[in-house]
Scaffold this active site. Sequence first.
Site, PDB file in Angstrom:
ATOM      1  N   CYS A  35       0.815  -1.219   0.000  1.00 16.88           N
ATOM      2  CA  CYS A  35       0.000   0.000   0.000  1.00 16.88           C
ATOM      3  C   CYS A  35       0.848   1.268   0.000  1.00 16.88           C
ATOM      4  O   CYS A  35       0.317   2.370  -0.135  1.00 16.88           O
ATOM      5  CB  CYS A  35      -0.927   0.016   1.205  1.00 16.88           C
ATOM      6  SG  CYS A  35      -2.188  -1.253   1.119  1.00 16.88           S
ATOM      7  N   ASP A  37       2.754   2.521   2.544  1.00 14.56           N
ATOM      8  CA  ASP A  37       3.155   3.177   3.795  1.00 14.56           C
ATOM      9  C   ASP A  37       3.281   2.205   4.962  1.00 14.56           C
ATOM     10  O   ASP A  37       2.426   1.349   5.182  1.00 14.56           O
ATOM     11  CB  ASP A  37       2.256   4.369   4.178  1.00 14.56           C
ATOM     12  CG  ASP A  37       0.816   4.217   3.733  1.00 14.56           C
ATOM     13  OD1 ASP A  37       0.348   3.070   3.734  1.00 14.56           O
ATOM     14  OD2 ASP A  37       0.169   5.238   3.407  1.00 14.56           O
ATOM     15  N   CYS A  60       4.389   8.615   2.150  1.00 16.69           N
ATOM     16  CA  CYS A  60       4.328   9.918   1.507  1.00 16.69           C
ATOM     17  C   CYS A  60       4.532  11.038   2.521  1.00 16.69           C
ATOM     18  O   CYS A  60       4.705  10.793   3.727  1.00 16.69           O
ATOM     19  CB  CYS A  60       3.011  10.079   0.774  1.00 16.69           C
ATOM     20  SG  CYS A  60       1.585   9.918   1.843  1.00 16.69           S
ATOM     21  N   CYS A 104      -3.354   8.335   6.532  1.00 19.25           N
ATOM     22  CA  CYS A 104      -2.018   8.488   7.127  1.00 19.25           C
ATOM     23  C   CYS A 104      -2.139   8.777   8.623  1.00 19.25           C
ATOM     24  O   CYS A 104      -1.354   8.269   9.430  1.00 19.25           O
ATOM     25  CB  CYS A 104      -1.247   9.629   6.461  1.00 19.25           C
ATOM     26  SG  CYS A 104      -0.862   9.300   4.743  1.00 19.25           S
TER      27      CYS A 104
END
Lengths: 141, 396
Positions: A35, A37, A60, A104
């Site tokens: 994915c 992360d 990211c 995130c």
Amino acid sequence: MSLYSEKVMDHFRNPRNVGSMENADGVGEVGNAKCGDIMKIYLKIDDNVVTDVKFETFGCGSAIASSSMATEMIKGKPLDEILTVTNKAVTEALDGLPAHKLHCSVLAEEAIRAAVKDYYDKNGIAYDAAQFSTSCAACHA
Amino acid sequence: MIYADNAATTQMSRKAIEAMLPYMEEVWGNPSSLYVFGQKAKEALDEARERVAACLGASAGGIYFTSGGSEADNQAILSAAKAGEKKGKKHIISTAFEHHAVLHTLEKLKKDGFEIELLDVHENGIVSPEQVAKAIRDDTALVTIMYANNEIGSVQPIAEIGAVCRERRVLFHTDAVQAAGHLPIDVQKQNIDMLSLSGHKFHGPKGVGVLYARKGIPLTNVIEGGAQERGKRGGTENVPAIMGMTAALEDACAHIEENNEKILKLRERLVEGLTKIPHSVQNGDREHFLPGTISFCFEGIEGESLLLLLDDKGICASSGSACTSGSLDPSHVLLAIGRPHEVAHGSLRLSIGENNTEEDVDQILKAVPEVVGYLRGISPLWKDKLAGKREFLLPE
């Protein structure tokens, strides 16, 4: 308006508490490479208080910024308090994240929980398992 | 600022800007108007059509001005589909790594009962004429394959694919948005029935493009309206943009060899330097490539953070990472050439042009290894690989 708030960019450019920790009392790793992360949080815990925290993140800009902000929010805090840190609180502390980046901040919340759970497991401390259920899989489905 | 994102858009050339100004300041009439003032704009438009046609080896009657490459792709594919459907042909051949202007149009047609066959592009990003020949059936309405890929720069054997299509009497469309002005185009020699290009990829203005369609191919309107573009594209023509694009295309086509010679020198240094980064891989074909487009994947890092840190160092580049695409999946192009998700997340596209310099290359070659090294240093994924807890996917 640019993609990220100034606060996100500040935490991304100058991440706080970045690095690893030897002999951490609790380590939590969430996310996966597919994915894009992975977040890893290391805790040093004394008398139920997070006396030090470090993080490493593959991801990211907002993943790195969310990790950094989350470590700042839990450093020096007692465990019961850091378990109440939500992804919403991390997002707000960063002055917001774009909608498609909200996961995130979810990862940050889950990394903290995973690290605390690891500490409880290592030390044979009883806890309510329901408190540590993660929604990561749902987020990345 | 070091601009290394010419595949996204290019800086307008002085020539293009100057070609536009008279059509904003003086000859601003509507080409559809009857009076002399309007007819002056019409004359300019006719002349531009001739000049664009000359750049493509086409006749002016086959040139349709559009709002850009995406509209041209949409119209070409929808027209061929409609023409095919009338003859009971509902099979379309394309590739998995086309631009979304093509892929999304094909998806739409799929919902209307068309069978879409996407050919494998292999690890080097090239589809062979043999694959196309094998895939063509009696009910094939169209083959649409891009000239050069926008992310990895691999160049397809367009003339050969066109020959196969011609022999089998199947319409052939190519999305030449990345190629136009950078690689030679001759629709006659290359057996191209339909072609799309976009003005802003070769130093022309944005919002303008061309659909070439060989004489006799019935076009379906995407935009209904007046009698502009022989009734095939409604809406008052964007005369200034068309004039700017025409000037830019002529200029680019006149200097292809000279520009590419310069770009190739810069490319060689960039590729050599970036290859030195351990656990990295270059994407695209080693022989058939767009000189300016350079694509790499770096293991253990994510592309968006790489771009943001390069931006801090004044370098504009691009990535096929999921985070830059706005979805959870990385670039369909990198997946189509077989890169695993994890590797595709760590991609970097540098697209240089004749305006870049040796100094730009120096800066890029200093910045990229630094940033990749820094991000790997804070990446738990990378550390696990170093510690042997996870396998490296790319060779050192």
